[in-house]
Write an enzyme that holds these catalytic residues in place. Structure first.
Site, PDB file in Angstrom:
ATOM      1  N   PRO A 147      41.896 -43.091  13.735  1.00  0.00           N
ATOM      2  CA  PRO A 147      42.141 -44.220  13.779  1.00  0.00           C
ATOM      3  C   PRO A 147      41.015 -45.286  14.120  1.00  0.00           C
ATOM      4  O   PRO A 147      39.806 -44.944  13.897  1.00  0.00           O
ATOM      5  CB  PRO A 147      42.907 -44.038  15.332  1.00  0.00           C
ATOM      6  N   TRP A 148      41.501 -46.534  14.466  1.00  0.00           N
ATOM      7  CA  TRP A 148      40.447 -47.701  14.691  1.00  0.00           C
ATOM      8  C   TRP A 148      39.799 -47.687  16.165  1.00  0.00           C
ATOM      9  O   TRP A 148      38.693 -48.454  16.232  1.00  0.00           O
ATOM     10  CB  TRP A 148      40.945 -49.135  14.267  1.00  0.00           C
ATOM     11  N   LYS A 174      39.803 -39.977   6.256  1.00  0.00           N
ATOM     12  CA  LYS A 174      40.366 -41.345   5.743  1.00  0.00           C
ATOM     13  C   LYS A 174      40.478 -42.083   7.020  1.00  0.00           C
ATOM     14  O   LYS A 174      41.271 -42.222   7.834  1.00  0.00           O
ATOM     15  CB  LYS A 174      41.718 -41.190   5.016  1.00  0.00           C
ATOM     16  N   PRO A 175      39.303 -42.914   7.164  1.00  0.00           N
ATOM     17  CA  PRO A 175      39.222 -43.769   8.495  1.00  0.00           C
ATOM     18  C   PRO A 175      40.155 -44.891   8.312  1.00  0.00           C
ATOM     19  O   PRO A 175      40.612 -45.272   7.452  1.00  0.00           O
ATOM     20  CB  PRO A 175      37.683 -44.102   8.552  1.00  0.00           C
ATOM     21  N   GLU A 191      47.988 -35.761  16.420  1.00  0.00           N
ATOM     22  CA  GLU A 191      47.728 -36.157  17.549  1.00  0.00           C
ATOM     23  C   GLU A 191      48.146 -37.509  17.724  1.00  0.00           C
ATOM     24  O   GLU A 191      47.751 -38.530  17.104  1.00  0.00           O
ATOM     25  CB  GLU A 191      46.235 -36.084  17.919  1.00  0.00           C
ATOM     26  N   CYS A 234      44.688 -42.933  23.396  1.00  0.00           N
ATOM     27  CA  CYS A 234      45.846 -42.117  23.348  1.00  0.00           C
ATOM     28  C   CYS A 234      46.096 -41.512  24.964  1.00  0.00           C
ATOM     29  O   CYS A 234      47.134 -41.346  25.167  1.00  0.00           O
ATOM     30  CB  CYS A 234      45.803 -41.282  22.381  1.00  0.00           C
ATOM     31  N   GLU A 285      54.404 -47.463  24.337  1.00  0.00           N
ATOM     32  CA  GLU A 285      53.029 -47.489  24.328  1.00  0.00           C
ATOM     33  C   GLU A 285      52.395 -48.776  23.911  1.00  0.00           C
ATOM     34  O   GLU A 285      52.538 -48.853  22.811  1.00  0.00           O
ATOM     35  CB  GLU A 285      52.316 -46.185  23.345  1.00  0.00           C
TER      36      GLU A 285
END
Length: 502
Positions: free
Chosen positions: A154-155, A179-180, A254, A288, A388
């Site tokens: 993730p970013w 793969k960002p 995750e 997270c 979230e």
């Protein structure tokens, strides 16, 4: 070449066989979240580059597996030294592209070096076992790598999550294609290049720069994908898992979190209140494991709410490059607008706004800044308590007694993390055991160690991405039966003394 690429010394693109390959898809702009200026523009890799990435990984992975495990460990240890050597450059680029305060970025880069060193030590300790079967065979269980692991990160913490995923996968003997996020590929590319400099065969580590819907989906759907790993939203994670399953491949997910941080009246309230601020406001809430729900025993509600709100008002929101900054901007405009929309819905629904609620004073008109925000909710079923938000928004919820605290905490769809604060050790342990969460802190928050397993339950995903446990995620057991009898029995049935057939 833009200013960012000039600082990097290379153009943004996919890393294939050690070389940067430009994409041919839609243009993607990398935006400074603190100023909204464009740092660089590159093209989406597109689905077409998936074939080249997988082919390179197959070649490079074979060369990587051919090395002695101790040699692989030495290379990962060398990569840790290179990360330490380039730590400041990595931190500066991470801070710039993510909007992360520089002191946080430096800490996360240091953790990446720690991850590489930890798993370097595991490379030659992925051991099998001998099973005393009831036949004349020497029965061996041999762990083998899965092949090529596709890892989608993730970013919010690109270099941290890249290191967290790459180190164990490589230590287990796999190739990896990272793969960002399309918004934060820079430090992932830097890290992969350092791994190659350390001695990882060029094809054994690849980076796909582009969109999840194109290159990400193509990589996961390919039969050469040994396992798909995804960190991010629930919705996207389930799509990734479905693509992997359709290809007959497993996944490690995750996903989201809405962690409950429970404070009992007998806790050290000053310590709990201070930790509650870090639990939600660190990283501008883009974590997270963020303690987004602060559950406070009613007798201590006023005291804890005062500590948290006063602290939130004093937190320094500002430019990521400033060493005094404690909270930077939201990483991208889309997420910034989602956070503001969630705050607006909370206010419209009658939730009590204690502090924050918009842009911080003095932030100016540019940059995706959100003031640390605290809501008081009388109803634990309020929508804000279950959504979230992934921003600096804290929901404070009162409770009466141990049973109600556990019930409220476990009512969430997300089961990633949680915390319990109490001076009563037995009660704290009781509640910690009752919480449905992959990680629980007692009288603390946010401590993570690469030595401990990390992962969620139910809506927060499945699998464990760290600790010794992760080596089982990146290997598969092979059963070997070696006949030792001079005149082996003819295979027949499954009984003792028979080889069996299937």
């Amino acid at each position: 070449m833009g200013d960012l690429e000039a600082r990097l010394g290379f153009s943004i693109g996919s890393l294939i066989d050690g070389a940067i390959v430009p994409g041919t898809g839609a243009p993607i702009a990398l935006v400074d979240p603190a100023t909204e200026t464009v740092l660089a523009t590159y093209r989406d890799a597109g689905a077409a580059l998936a074939e080249r990435l997988h082919a390179a990984a197959a070649r490079g992975g074979a060369a990587w597996r051919a090395l002695a495990p101790s040699a692989r460990g030495a290379i990962l240890a060398r990569a840790a030294d290179l990360v330490a050597r380039d730590a400041e450059a990595l931190a500066q680029i991470e801070s710039l592209t993510v909007g992360k305060p520089i002191r946080d970025a430096r800490g996360e880069v240091a953790k990446v070096a720690e991850m590489l060193r930890y798993y370097a030590g595991f490379a030659d300790k992925v051991e099998g076992r001998v099973v005393p079967v009831a036949t004349s065979h020497l029965a061996l269980v041999v762990p083998e790598p899965l092949g090529t692991i596709v890892q989608i990160t993730p970013w919010n913490a690109p270099i941290f999550t890249a290191g967290w995923q790459l180190a164990p996968a490589l230590a287990a003997g796999n190739a990896a294609i990272l793969k960002p996020s399309e918004w934060t590929p820079a430090t992932s590319l830097m890290l992969a290049r350092l791994l190659i400099e350390a001695g990882v065969p060029a094809g054994a580590i690849g980076v796909a720069a582009g969109l999840g819907a194109t290159i990400g989906a193509a990589l996961v759907s390919d039969a050469r994908c040994g396992k798909a790993v995804f960190i991010g939203s629930v919705e996207t994670g389930r799509k990734v898992a479905a693509l992997a399953a359709a290809a007959g491949r497993p996944s490690l997910l995750e996903l989201g979190g809405k962690s409950a941080n429970i404070v009992f009246a007998d806790a050290d309230l000053a310590a709990a209140g201070k930790a509650a601020q870090g639990a939600i406001f660190a990283g501008a809430g883009q974590s997270c494991t963020a303690g987004a729900r602060l559950l406070v025993e009613r007798a201590a509600l006023d005291d804890v709410l005062s500590i948290v709100a006063d602290g939130a008002r004093r937190l320094r929101v500002g430019a990521p490059a400033d060493p005094a900054t404690e909270i930077g901007p939201i990483q991208n405009r889309a997420q910034y607008e989602r956070v503001l929309a969630a705050i607006a819905r909370g206010r419209a629904s009658g939730a009590q706004l204690v502090c924050g609620g918009g842009r911080p004073e003095g932030a100016g008109e540019s940059g995706f800044f959100v003031a640390p925000t605290v809501f008081l909710l009388d109803d634990p079923r309020h929508a804000l308590a279950h959504e979230e938000i992934f921003g600096p928004v804290l929901c404070v919820i009162p409770f009466d007694g141990e049973a109600e605290a556990v019930a409220i905490a476990n009512e969430s769809e997300f089961d990633l993390a949680g915390a319990v604060w109490s001076r009563d050790g037995a009660k704290a342990l009781r509640v910690a055991r009752a919480l449905r969460a992959g990680t629980v802190w007692v009288n603390g928050y946010r401590t993570l160690s690469v030595q401990m397993p990390f992962g969620g339950m139910r809506g927060s995903g499945f699998g464990r991405s760290s600790g010794a446990e992760v080596m089982a995620e990146y290997t598969q057991a092979k059963s070997l039966f070696v006949e030792t009898a001079e005149q082996p029995a003819i295979p027949f049935g499954y009984g003792p003394g028979d080889s069996g057939s299937r």
